[in-house]
Design a protein around this motif. Structure first.
Motif, mmCIF file in Angstrom:
data_model
loop_
_atom_site.group_PDB
_atom_site.id
_atom_site.type_symbol
_atom_site.label_atom_id
_atom_site.label_comp_id
_atom_site.label_asym_id
_atom_site.label_seq_id
_atom_site.Cartn_x
_atom_site.Cartn_y
_atom_site.Cartn_z
ATOM 1 N N SER A 153 0.749 -1.377 -0.010
ATOM 2 C CA SER A 153 0.084 0.076 0.106
ATOM 3 C C SER A 153 0.747 1.202 -0.068
ATOM 4 O O SER A 153 0.222 2.475 0.144
ATOM 5 C CB SER A 153 -1.050 0.067 1.322
ATOM 6 N N GLY A 154 2.132 1.252 -0.242
ATOM 7 C CA GLY A 154 2.856 2.550 -0.176
ATOM 8 C C GLY A 154 3.224 2.524 1.168
ATOM 9 O O GLY A 154 3.533 1.756 2.023
ATOM 10 N N PHE A 155 3.757 3.849 1.611
ATOM 11 C CA PHE A 155 4.475 4.102 2.526
ATOM 12 C C PHE A 155 3.499 4.701 3.645
ATOM 13 O O PHE A 155 3.456 5.947 3.921
ATOM 14 C CB PHE A 155 5.519 4.995 2.655
ATOM 15 N N GLY A 156 2.782 3.809 4.520
ATOM 16 C CA GLY A 156 1.924 4.259 5.252
ATOM 17 C C GLY A 156 2.236 4.028 6.633
ATOM 18 O O GLY A 156 3.504 3.862 7.249
ATOM 19 N N PRO A 157 1.277 4.228 7.569
ATOM 20 C CA PRO A 157 1.628 3.939 9.195
ATOM 21 C C PRO A 157 2.290 2.608 9.515
ATOM 22 O O PRO A 157 1.915 1.479 8.867
ATOM 23 C CB PRO A 157 0.260 4.228 9.863
ATOM 24 N N THR A 158 3.117 2.480 10.517
ATOM 25 C CA THR A 158 3.862 1.380 10.814
ATOM 26 C C THR A 158 2.782 0.545 11.680
ATOM 27 O O THR A 158 2.303 1.211 12.696
ATOM 28 C CB THR A 158 5.130 1.896 11.500
ATOM 29 N N ILE A 159 2.747 -0.582 11.591
ATOM 30 C CA ILE A 159 2.226 -1.663 12.302
ATOM 31 C C ILE A 159 2.765 -1.928 13.477
ATOM 32 O O ILE A 159 3.916 -2.339 13.216
ATOM 33 C CB ILE A 159 1.670 -2.881 11.272
ATOM 34 N N GLU A 160 2.403 -2.007 14.516
ATOM 35 C CA GLU A 160 2.844 -2.245 15.684
ATOM 36 C C GLU A 160 2.478 -3.568 16.057
ATOM 37 O O GLU A 160 1.346 -3.921 15.873
ATOM 38 C CB GLU A 160 2.610 -1.407 17.103
ATOM 39 N N PRO A 161 3.185 -4.607 17.138
ATOM 40 C CA PRO A 161 2.920 -5.802 17.530
ATOM 41 C C PRO A 161 1.719 -5.677 18.473
ATOM 42 O O PRO A 161 1.574 -4.558 19.143
ATOM 43 C CB PRO A 161 4.035 -6.626 18.016
ATOM 44 N N SER A 162 0.700 -6.856 18.267
ATOM 45 C CA SER A 162 -0.043 -6.692 19.479
ATOM 46 C C SER A 162 0.049 -7.628 20.530
ATOM 47 O O SER A 162 0.178 -9.013 19.841
ATOM 48 C CB SER A 162 -1.659 -6.877 18.659
ATOM 49 N N GLU A 163 0.340 -7.784 21.686
ATOM 50 C CA GLU A 163 0.585 -8.687 22.483
ATOM 51 C C GLU A 163 1.938 -9.391 22.020
ATOM 52 O O GLU A 163 1.862 -10.471 21.849
ATOM 53 C CB GLU A 163 -0.416 -9.553 22.816
ATOM 54 N N GLY A 164 2.866 -8.841 21.309
ATOM 55 C CA GLY A 164 4.154 -9.567 20.776
ATOM 56 C C GLY A 164 3.814 -10.206 19.684
ATOM 57 O O GLY A 164 4.883 -11.084 19.175
ATOM 58 N N ARG A 165 2.889 -10.008 18.870
ATOM 59 C CA ARG A 165 2.453 -10.628 17.658
ATOM 60 C C ARG A 165 2.079 -10.108 16.601
ATOM 61 O O ARG A 165 1.387 -8.737 17.008
ATOM 62 C CB ARG A 165 1.544 -12.039 17.941
ATOM 63 N N TYR A 166 2.387 -10.231 15.252
ATOM 64 C CA TYR A 166 1.686 -9.657 13.930
ATOM 65 C C TYR A 166 0.717 -10.723 13.694
ATOM 66 O O TYR A 166 1.023 -11.974 13.541
ATOM 67 C CB TYR A 166 2.645 -9.271 13.105
ATOM 68 N N ASN A 167 -0.567 -10.245 13.484
ATOM 69 C CA ASN A 167 -1.551 -11.116 12.921
ATOM 70 C C ASN A 167 -2.069 -10.357 11.572
ATOM 71 O O ASN A 167 -2.340 -9.602 11.261
ATOM 72 C CB ASN A 167 -2.639 -11.137 13.781
ATOM 73 N N PHE A 168 -1.990 -11.529 10.677
ATOM 74 C CA PHE A 168 -2.391 -11.191 9.269
ATOM 75 C C PHE A 168 -3.705 -11.895 8.897
ATOM 76 O O PHE A 168 -3.464 -13.011 8.976
ATOM 77 C CB PHE A 168 -1.370 -11.418 8.191
ATOM 78 N N LEU A 169 -4.597 -11.625 8.190
ATOM 79 C CA LEU A 169 -5.635 -11.954 7.852
ATOM 80 C C LEU A 169 -5.537 -12.291 6.374
ATOM 81 O O LEU A 169 -5.450 -11.332 5.554
ATOM 82 C CB LEU A 169 -6.869 -11.404 7.924
ATOM 83 N N MET A 170 -5.579 -13.583 6.051
ATOM 84 C CA MET A 170 -5.514 -14.034 4.586
ATOM 85 C C MET A 170 -6.961 -14.333 3.923
ATOM 86 O O MET A 170 -7.431 -15.292 4.499
ATOM 87 C CB MET A 170 -4.392 -15.041 4.131
ATOM 88 N N MET A 171 -7.185 -13.547 3.023
ATOM 89 C CA MET A 171 -8.679 -13.835 2.555
ATOM 90 C C MET A 171 -8.591 -14.614 1.154
ATOM 91 O O MET A 171 -7.946 -13.658 0.275
ATOM 92 C CB MET A 171 -9.499 -12.772 2.533
ATOM 93 N N GLY A 172 -8.946 -15.637 0.652
ATOM 94 C CA GLY A 172 -9.118 -16.123 -0.809
ATOM 95 C C GLY A 172 -10.192 -15.955 -1.352
ATOM 96 O O GLY A 172 -11.248 -16.317 -0.879
ATOM 97 N N GLY A 173 -10.138 -15.567 -2.570
ATOM 98 C CA GLY A 173 -11.543 -15.202 -3.411
ATOM 99 C C GLY A 173 -11.236 -14.799 -4.844
ATOM 100 O O GLY A 173 -10.079 -14.895 -5.427
ATOM 101 N N ASP A 174 -12.109 -14.339 -5.458
ATOM 102 C CA ASP A 174 -12.033 -13.820 -6.720
ATOM 103 C C ASP A 174 -11.849 -12.540 -6.862
ATOM 104 O O ASP A 174 -12.789 -11.743 -6.467
ATOM 105 C CB ASP A 174 -13.185 -14.314 -7.701
ATOM 106 N N ALA A 175 -10.764 -11.839 -6.698
ATOM 107 C CA ALA A 175 -10.410 -10.705 -6.658
ATOM 108 C C ALA A 175 -10.084 -9.700 -8.042
ATOM 109 O O ALA A 175 -9.208 -9.154 -8.362
ATOM 110 C CB ALA A 175 -9.127 -10.062 -5.538
ATOM 111 N N GLY A 176 -11.353 -9.460 -8.827
ATOM 112 C CA GLY A 176 -10.998 -8.919 -10.188
ATOM 113 C C GLY A 176 -11.340 -7.561 -10.001
ATOM 114 O O GLY A 176 -11.393 -7.019 -8.816
#
Length: 553
Positions: free
Chosen positions: A180-203
């Motif tokens: 997404s470019g150079f946006g805000p820095t993501i900080e860990p939450s309770e010592g972890r990074y959590n990423f949601l992966m969504m699979g689908g048709d992204a046309g």
């Protein structure tokens, strides 16, 4: 005192900087004045000049040619060495910072230009060196050998720099497309990074898109230890996080009935509630992130959208993936004969049980197929495919297939992760590689099959916390699992059933694929197609019930 050899007396053209002797100089130096030197000396001189141009660009010009050109080249060489040493020190001290600097668009563009210029400059030095070699003075065999050595040296040096510039430019384009470019820095939450992966048709037109799969990849910010938490797409009454604008619409959860499945949030917010997310590029994806956060009791900081059609291209770019399949998986025709009972037309094909090397088409079907089994078997296969991709995305694969992988990645991934933090996450990925991956599914084999319809969120939060904390409680089902129909066991092997899968939430690679009927007859495509043509769906279900079992190879 006489000369060791007589200089050529014929007319010769000399470069003023290279060949003209100083007043009173005696032409006895075969390095700068090779004419008339013995053949062995000329041969050694030729290969030496090529070698030092490879090792210390500019040195050949300094000792045998234009000293001015040599000094410029040597200064450039020393500057490059100094920069490389500084980069190595930074790599040791702070690898994420180095990657972030290299990923910066201005810096990466500058590096592309500099690498291209260095490549051309080094090639020019080699051509100049070949002129200094004076190939006309060499014996024919030595002349050919010197030319071959020069070509090889140019490929190793100038060619490598040119390829590095090309790879870096491809990387710039891929990073710009996926992040997404150079946006805000993501900080860990309770010592972890959590990423949601969504699979689908992204046309291009994503209105109405419903994610086909939802998985949270949780990574320890220090160690890289990774866990995958799969959320069934049919989970009901999803809870929005406390800071979600959607809590004003659904304060008690997404509870409007059977149509309010968690994968429908993206569509509803995209169509009806975009005004709640001013300035957000993808309100539907953001709302889904908030629903998964509230449901699991953790903070999901970012999302990655995976286009399933592009996903197959990425696997092809990797050269395929290797997995051990527990049971046969159908490639559906898409023709629905009985929608109420989920009965499809004749399958287009089958992916057999056992060790498989899947191309993109078959890997996509292996991850998405749910005919004859439930969504939870599919979730297990999706987790397995994810792990296989991570395991097989090694440096050799990246080096030999980089362009194809990068180009496929731009068709696969869309994310709100800032490119400014790419270095931190690449560093985490390197730490995670080689470590085991913990897994949890909010459904079988970790919960009862009906759990997603009436979920107990306190139980979910407890299990998720136990998983991320490494507690043994994460391995013990909190609710009695409802096993899939048992698959028939091969006559010569221990049964591999849905119950076995439920008892082991993290199946290892030592399970036995179901390849035969209870009578010991090999399962074949013809057999499965025959049952289908006879309308005997239950026999097929019995034979393929173990297809949720999977392990990367």
């Amino acid at each position: 005192m006489t000369n060791s050899y007589a200089p050529s007396r014929g007319p010769e053209r000399h470069n003023a900087h290279e060949q003209a002797p100083r007043p009173g100089a005696v032409l006895t130096d075969p390095v700068r004045h090779p004419a008339g030197a013995p053949a062995p000396v000329l041969a050694k001189r030729a290969f030496l000049l090529i070698l030092i141009t490879l090792l210390v660009p500019g040195s050949a010009q300094t000792v045998a040619g234009s000293r001015r050109l040599g000094r410029v080249a040597l200064r450039t060489t020393l500057t490059v060495w100094a920069v490389l040493i500084a980069a190595v020190l930074l790599l040791i001290a702070s690898r994420p910072l180095l990657i972030n600097v290299l990923a910066s668009p201005p810096v990466s563009l500058l590096l592309v230009v500099v690498l291209a210029a260095l490549s051309l400059g080094w090639a020019a030095l080699f051509l100049n060196t070949f002129r200094l070699v004076r190939p006309t003075l060499l014996a024919p065999g030595i002349r050919l050998g010197a030319a071959a050595a020069l070509v090889v040296s140019m490929v190793l040096s100038s060619g490598s720099l040119g390829y590095a510039a090309y790879v870096l430019n491809v990387s710039r384009d891929a990073i710009g497309s996926m992040f997404s470019g150079f946006g805000p820095t993501i900080e860990p939450s309770e010592g972890r990074y959590n990423f949601l992966m969504m699979g689908g048709d992204a046309g291009a037109d994503r209105t109405g898109r419903r994610p086909d799969s939802l998985s949270v990849i949780s990574v320890d910010a220090k160690t890289g230890q990774t866990a995958i938490i799969s959320v069934p797409r049919n989970l009901q009454n999803a809870q929005f996080s406390e800071d979600s604008p959607m809590r004003a619409v659904y304060p008690d959860g997404y509870d409007c009935g059977n149509d309010c499945l968690i994968n429908a949030i993206n569509t509803e917010v995209t169509n009806d509630h975009q005004e709640l997310y001013p300035g957000v590029a993808d309100p539907g994806a953001q709302a889904t992130v908030e629903a998964v956060s509230g449901t699991l009791g953790i903070t999901v900081q970012a999302y990655v959208l995976v286009d399933m059609d592009g996903f197959s291209k990425l696997i092809d770019a990797m050269g395929g993936i290797k997995i051990k399949a527990g049971g046969w998986v159908p490639i559906s025709s898409g023709e629905m004969l009985d929608e109420a009972n989920g009965i499809h037309g004749m399958p287009l094909g089958w992916i057999a049980a056992g060790d498989q090397h899947l191309n993109g088409f078959h890997a996509l079907w292996y991850a998405r197929s749910r005919e004859f089994v439930d969504d939870y078997a599919r979730i297990q296969r999706q987790q397995c495919v994810q792990q296989a991709m991570l395991k097989q995305m090694d440096p050799a694969t990246l080096l030999t297939r980089f362009e194809d992988i990068a180009q496929a990645g731009t068709q696969v991934v869309e994310s709100n992760i800032s490119a400014s933090q790419l270095g931190s996450f690449v560093d985490l990925a390197l730490k995670a590689k080689g470590q085991g991956v913990d897994r949890l599914t909010i459904g079988p084999p970790d919960f009862d099959a009906s759990f997603s319809t009436v979920p107990d969120f306190d139980v979910i939060h407890t299990r998720v916390r136990a998983l991320l904390d490494g507690s043994p409680a994460a391995q013990a089902p909190a609710v009695a699992a409802d096993p899939q129909p048992a698959a028939p066991a091969p006559a010569e092997a221990e049964p591999a059933t849905g119950s076995a899968a439920a008892a082991d939430p993290q199946p290892s690679s030592d399970f036995t694929p179901v390849t035969t009927t209870p009578d010991g007859e090999p399962i074949t495509r013809e057999m499965l197609d025959y049952f289908k043509s006879q309308g005997d769906e239950q026999s097929i279900r019995n034979l393929v019930a173990s297809n949720g079992l999977c392990a990367p190879l």
